[in-house]
Write a protein that holds these residues in place. Structure first.
Motif, mmCIF file in Angstrom:
data_model
loop_
_atom_site.group_PDB
_atom_site.id
_atom_site.type_symbol
_atom_site.label_atom_id
_atom_site.label_comp_id
_atom_site.label_asym_id
_atom_site.label_seq_id
_atom_site.Cartn_x
_atom_site.Cartn_y
_atom_site.Cartn_z
ATOM 1 N N HIS A 67 0.835 -1.198 0.000
ATOM 2 C CA HIS A 67 0.000 0.000 0.000
ATOM 3 C C HIS A 67 0.867 1.245 0.000
ATOM 4 O O HIS A 67 2.012 1.246 0.457
ATOM 5 C CB HIS A 67 -0.950 0.006 1.194
ATOM 6 N N SER A 69 0.545 5.911 -0.569
ATOM 7 C CA SER A 69 -0.295 7.085 -0.800
ATOM 8 C C SER A 69 -0.762 7.086 -2.249
ATOM 9 O O SER A 69 0.019 6.818 -3.164
ATOM 10 C CB SER A 69 0.522 8.339 -0.530
ATOM 11 N N VAL A 145 -12.213 2.834 9.750
ATOM 12 C CA VAL A 145 -11.586 3.561 8.657
ATOM 13 C C VAL A 145 -12.634 4.455 7.977
ATOM 14 O O VAL A 145 -13.829 4.123 7.964
ATOM 15 C CB VAL A 145 -10.943 2.532 7.686
ATOM 16 N N ALA A 152 -7.359 8.144 0.053
ATOM 17 C CA ALA A 152 -5.954 8.583 0.073
ATOM 18 C C ALA A 152 -4.975 7.415 -0.090
ATOM 19 O O ALA A 152 -3.767 7.631 -0.242
ATOM 20 C CB ALA A 152 -5.677 9.307 1.388
ATOM 21 N N THR A 153 -5.520 6.197 -0.052
ATOM 22 C CA THR A 153 -4.658 5.012 -0.025
ATOM 23 C C THR A 153 -4.842 4.190 -1.292
ATOM 24 O O THR A 153 -5.967 3.950 -1.714
ATOM 25 C CB THR A 153 -5.025 4.135 1.200
ATOM 26 N N ARG B 18 7.275 12.710 0.522
ATOM 27 C CA ARG B 18 6.284 12.104 1.417
ATOM 28 C C ARG B 18 6.895 11.904 2.806
ATOM 29 O O ARG B 18 7.958 11.355 2.943
ATOM 30 C CB ARG B 18 5.798 10.776 0.839
ATOM 31 N N PHE B 19 6.165 12.346 3.842
ATOM 32 C CA PHE B 19 6.680 12.289 5.221
ATOM 33 C C PHE B 19 8.047 12.985 5.293
ATOM 34 O O PHE B 19 8.960 12.505 5.950
ATOM 35 C CB PHE B 19 6.826 10.834 5.697
ATOM 36 N N ALA B 99 -6.357 2.451 11.872
ATOM 37 C CA ALA B 99 -5.503 1.677 10.962
ATOM 38 C C ALA B 99 -4.693 2.623 10.086
ATOM 39 O O ALA B 99 -3.523 2.366 9.778
ATOM 40 C CB ALA B 99 -6.359 0.745 10.103
ATOM 41 N N TYR B 102 -1.416 3.608 11.568
ATOM 42 C CA TYR B 102 -0.395 2.580 11.810
ATOM 43 C C TYR B 102 0.884 2.981 11.075
ATOM 44 O O TYR B 102 0.837 3.633 10.034
ATOM 45 C CB TYR B 102 -0.876 1.202 11.321
ATOM 46 N N ASN B 103 2.020 2.572 11.626
ATOM 47 C CA ASN B 103 3.284 2.946 11.008
ATOM 48 C C ASN B 103 4.355 1.949 11.427
ATOM 49 O O ASN B 103 4.091 1.025 12.195
ATOM 50 C CB ASN B 103 3.662 4.391 11.434
ATOM 51 N N HIS B 106 11.403 3.080 11.770
ATOM 52 C CA HIS B 106 12.359 2.579 10.787
ATOM 53 C C HIS B 106 13.489 3.579 10.569
ATOM 54 O O HIS B 106 13.393 4.757 10.906
ATOM 55 C CB HIS B 106 11.662 2.284 9.452
ATOM 56 N N LYS B 166 15.507 8.480 5.967
ATOM 57 C CA LYS B 166 14.227 8.692 6.663
ATOM 58 C C LYS B 166 14.301 7.903 7.966
ATOM 59 O O LYS B 166 14.686 6.731 7.976
ATOM 60 C CB LYS B 166 13.040 8.213 5.824
HETATM 61 C C1 HEM Z 1 -0.474 -2.958 9.691
HETATM 62 C C2 HEM Z 1 -0.989 -1.771 9.328
HETATM 63 C C3 HEM Z 1 -0.185 -0.680 8.667
HETATM 64 C C4 HEM Z 1 1.148 -0.400 8.760
HETATM 65 C C5 HEM Z 1 2.204 -1.136 9.580
HETATM 66 C C6 HEM Z 1 1.401 0.759 7.920
HETATM 67 C C7 HEM Z 1 2.653 1.320 7.730
HETATM 68 C C8 HEM Z 1 2.915 2.388 6.888
HETATM 69 C C9 HEM Z 1 4.224 2.948 6.646
HETATM 70 C C10 HEM Z 1 5.534 2.471 7.271
HETATM 71 C C11 HEM Z 1 4.072 3.977 5.798
HETATM 72 C C12 HEM Z 1 5.184 4.908 5.277
HETATM 73 C C13 HEM Z 1 5.376 6.100 6.155
HETATM 74 C C14 HEM Z 1 6.567 6.908 5.679
HETATM 75 O O1 HEM Z 1 6.612 7.282 4.482
HETATM 76 O O2 HEM Z 1 7.482 7.128 6.490
HETATM 77 C C15 HEM Z 1 2.667 4.053 5.463
HETATM 78 C C16 HEM Z 1 2.127 4.975 4.599
HETATM 79 C C17 HEM Z 1 0.775 5.085 4.362
HETATM 80 N N1 HEM Z 1 -0.242 4.330 4.906
HETATM 81 FE FE1 HEM Z 1 -0.030 2.737 6.072
HETATM 82 N N2 HEM Z 1 0.220 1.163 7.356
HETATM 83 C C18 HEM Z 1 -0.777 0.315 7.781
HETATM 84 C C19 HEM Z 1 -2.121 0.378 7.446
HETATM 85 C C20 HEM Z 1 -2.687 1.380 6.673
HETATM 86 C C21 HEM Z 1 -4.097 1.474 6.381
HETATM 87 C C22 HEM Z 1 -5.146 0.490 6.873
HETATM 88 C C23 HEM Z 1 -4.262 2.594 5.617
HETATM 89 C C24 HEM Z 1 -5.533 3.178 5.041
HETATM 90 C C25 HEM Z 1 -6.724 3.011 5.590
HETATM 91 C C26 HEM Z 1 -2.951 3.171 5.421
HETATM 92 C C27 HEM Z 1 -2.692 4.301 4.678
HETATM 93 C C28 HEM Z 1 -1.419 4.791 4.399
HETATM 94 C C29 HEM Z 1 -1.175 5.895 3.498
HETATM 95 C C30 HEM Z 1 -2.201 6.723 2.730
HETATM 96 C C31 HEM Z 1 0.216 6.082 3.489
HETATM 97 C C32 HEM Z 1 1.013 7.147 2.714
HETATM 98 C C33 HEM Z 1 1.246 8.363 3.552
HETATM 99 C C34 HEM Z 1 1.967 9.446 2.740
HETATM 100 O O3 HEM Z 1 2.942 9.102 2.036
HETATM 101 O O4 HEM Z 1 1.547 10.591 2.828
HETATM 102 N N3 HEM Z 1 -2.026 2.420 6.086
HETATM 103 N N4 HEM Z 1 1.982 3.069 6.153
#
Ligand code: HEM
Ligand SMILES: Cc1cc2nc3c(=O)[nH]c(=O)nc-3n(C[C@H](O)[C@H](O)[C@H](O)COP(=O)(O)OP(=O)(O)OC[C@H]3O[C@@H](n4cnc5c(N)ncnc54)[C@H](O)[C@@H]3O)c2cc1C
Ligand SMILES: Cc1cc2nc3c(=O)[nH]c(=O)nc-3n(C[C@H](O)[C@H](O)[C@H](O)COP(=O)(O)OP(=O)(O)OC[C@H]3O[C@@H](n4cnc5c(N)ncnc54)[C@H](O)[C@@H]3O)c2cc1C
Ligand code: HEM
Lengths: 219, 219
Positions: A67, A69, A145, A152-153, B18-19, B99, B102-103, B106, B166
């Motif tokens: 997944h 952005s 959610v 956005a995702t 991003r971020f 959710a 979540y992050n 790292h 990052k």
């Molecule tokens: C086990 C669950 C999840 C984990 C461990 C996780 C982890 C991450 C990580 C590590 C990033 C990158 C952050 C960065 O660039 O430093 C990210 C980005 C993102 N996540 Fe998740 N995520 C999870 C679930 C979700 C869910 C359920 C959604 C949506 C409902 C979501 C939406 C996003 C979006 C939109 C980004 C991009 C943010 C941006 O670049 O502006 N994530 N996620």
């Protein structure tokens, strides 16, 4: 025989040439490595340059997902090209009697393919899957959610059809002639260790982590 | 102020979008991540397809190095193109209240550049460096390297000029509106654990591992 369908024979780009004796192509080996390590590295071409992005992957059947952005540069790029997704684990330092025979015990998978953007229904289902594969049942415990968050995702999915694995285990393999060279040889194993959970200082009083975090592990 | 020369301002392809609040470009941050994790993923284009190869990297000053078979497809490909070398560490699962938040805690580095094949003298020096950075002093304890072995090996070097890092640490960052949602939030830290050495069953009697293996660690 587990009844899983066999992968087709390795394609030209998937056939392991170097250290091919440690290669495998069967879905069991490939899937076990994917399931052991959520961190993958996605390779794609952007403005002519290769980009290697660390990302989380998860598997459902014979497809992998990740997944990002919806506004990420990756999304548009990868829908029009083949990508390479690599997952690898460093399992140990193999100390041989010669520097040339040093090695790493490791597990790795390389998958080539064309990712697809999931439909809204499949996206919601797979994000739920991502969370619940990490901590069983967690999706339903979280603040639900929202449509904006889903918008956005983007979730990408890719078939695991062109995949290879390389797995090295065990002691060093020195040349016969080196076997009596008087230096200690062996393996220093390395693994991912999960430490006790650290509560957010802003947690409401009395909240406890779900029992299911006990199943969280990597490796 | 450590007296290290500053990196030039981020190039167009190195600037984190991003971020971006968790990005850094200073050599100290970049070098610390490279030194913490020998495993890197090298991205290059081969026959029009991106390839992501897990490989070991090591650093000397402001350059990184990796080694491969002189007969590897990587060697010819990368001397004529820019590559992307990525190093990343999974430091913990960040469990938020939604959710979407979540992050992963790292550390990661992405470096773009054109690798160069080292001369024979520099190659021998850097292979020694590779071994001694892994286990101090080990090169001189091993069966000496042969000219044929050096010939079979290519070492690539690349300047760390176009690099970004990052780094995410700490508890979840939920939206203000979610702060009272009644679910446990926090971090599950993860790290690389080095286990006790396993001697090769073929070791000559009486050999002990060098005391310096105590300094071997990853992360
Ligand atoms: C086990 C669950 C999840 C984990 C461990 C996780 C982890 C991450 C990580 C590590 C990033 C990158 C952050 C960065 O660039 O430093 C990210 C980005 C993102 N996540 Fe998740 N995520 C999870 C679930 C979700 C869910 C359920 C959604 C949506 C409902 C979501 C939406 C996003 C979006 C939109 C980004 C991009 C943010 C941006 O670049 O502006 N994530 N996620
Ligand atoms: C933790 C770790 C550290 C490593 N360190 C080094 C190193 O320092 N130096 C070094 O030379 N090699 C290292 N390797 C091995 C490296 O990943 C490559 O397998 C090797 O360099 C050969 O690459 P190639 O492209 O020449 O292989 P080829 O055999 O020509 O590749 C052909 C096909 O084989 C498959 N394949 C190749 N490598 C892998 C892989 N790792 N996993 C799954 N499928 C694969 C792919 O489908 C690929 O398209 C390491 C691997 C791991 C997992
Ligand atoms: C362990 C781990 C897991 C991750 N999981 C996910 C995930 O599941 N989903 C997700 O969307 N993102 C994840 N990320 C973040 C991901 O690596 C990218 O940073 C993010 O996806 C934005 O990519 P982009 O190409 O759109 O970034 P942009 O900001 O457009 O990239 C521009 C430039 O910023 C720099 N840059 C970008 N990412 C990194 C990086 N990670 N490290 C160092 N420099 C960087 C590079 O120089 C790049 O050329 C994860 C990162 C790590 C380390
Ligand atoms: C810390 C020391 C070293 C470590 C941990 C190490 C590790 C590795 C690993 C993991 C591989 C990939 C094996 C595979 O494809 O599965 C490799 C390949 C190789 N290494 Fe090393 N190595 C070390 C030192 C050296 C030295 C000093 C030399 C040369 C003198 C050397 C020569 C080679 C060659 C030629 C290959 C390619 C083999 C092939 O593809 O046929 N290595 N090494």
């Amino acid at each position: 025989m587990t009844g899983q369908p066999a992968l087709p024979p390795p394609s030209a780009r998937t056939r392991v040439r170097r250290f091919h004796q440690i290669a495998s192509y069967d879905p069991q080996s490939v899937h076990a490595i994917l399931d052991a390590m959520p961190l993958c590295h996605v390779g794609y071409i952007h403005n002519g340059t290769p980009i290697v992005t660390p990302t989380l992957q998860w598997r459902d059947g014979d497809r992998i997902f990740w997944h990002a952005s919806s506004a990420s540069r990756m999304i548009d790029s990868v829908l029009e090209q083949d990508v390479c997704v690599t997952v690898s684990l460093y399992d140990g330092l193999v100390m041989a009697r010669s520097a040339f025979s040093y090695n790493i015990n490791h597990r790795s998978v390389m998958i080539f393919g064309r990712p697809e953007k999931l439909s809204d229904t499949e996206k919601a289902e797979q994000l739920r899957n991502m969370v619940n594969k990490t901590i069983p049942g967690q999706w339903d415990r979280l603040r639900p959610v929202t449509p904006q968050e889903l918008k956005a995702t983007t979730v990408l999915g890719m078939s695991i059809t062109e995949a290879s694995a390389k797995i090295r285990t065990g002691p060093p393999q020195d040349d016969e002639a080196d076997s009596t060279f008087p230096v200690w040889a062996g393996v220093i194993p390395v693994r991912m260790q999960v430490l006790p959970p650290e509560p957010d200082p802003h947690n409401l009083p009395g909240l406890e982590p779900p029992a299911e975090i006990a199943s969280f592990h990597i490796g």
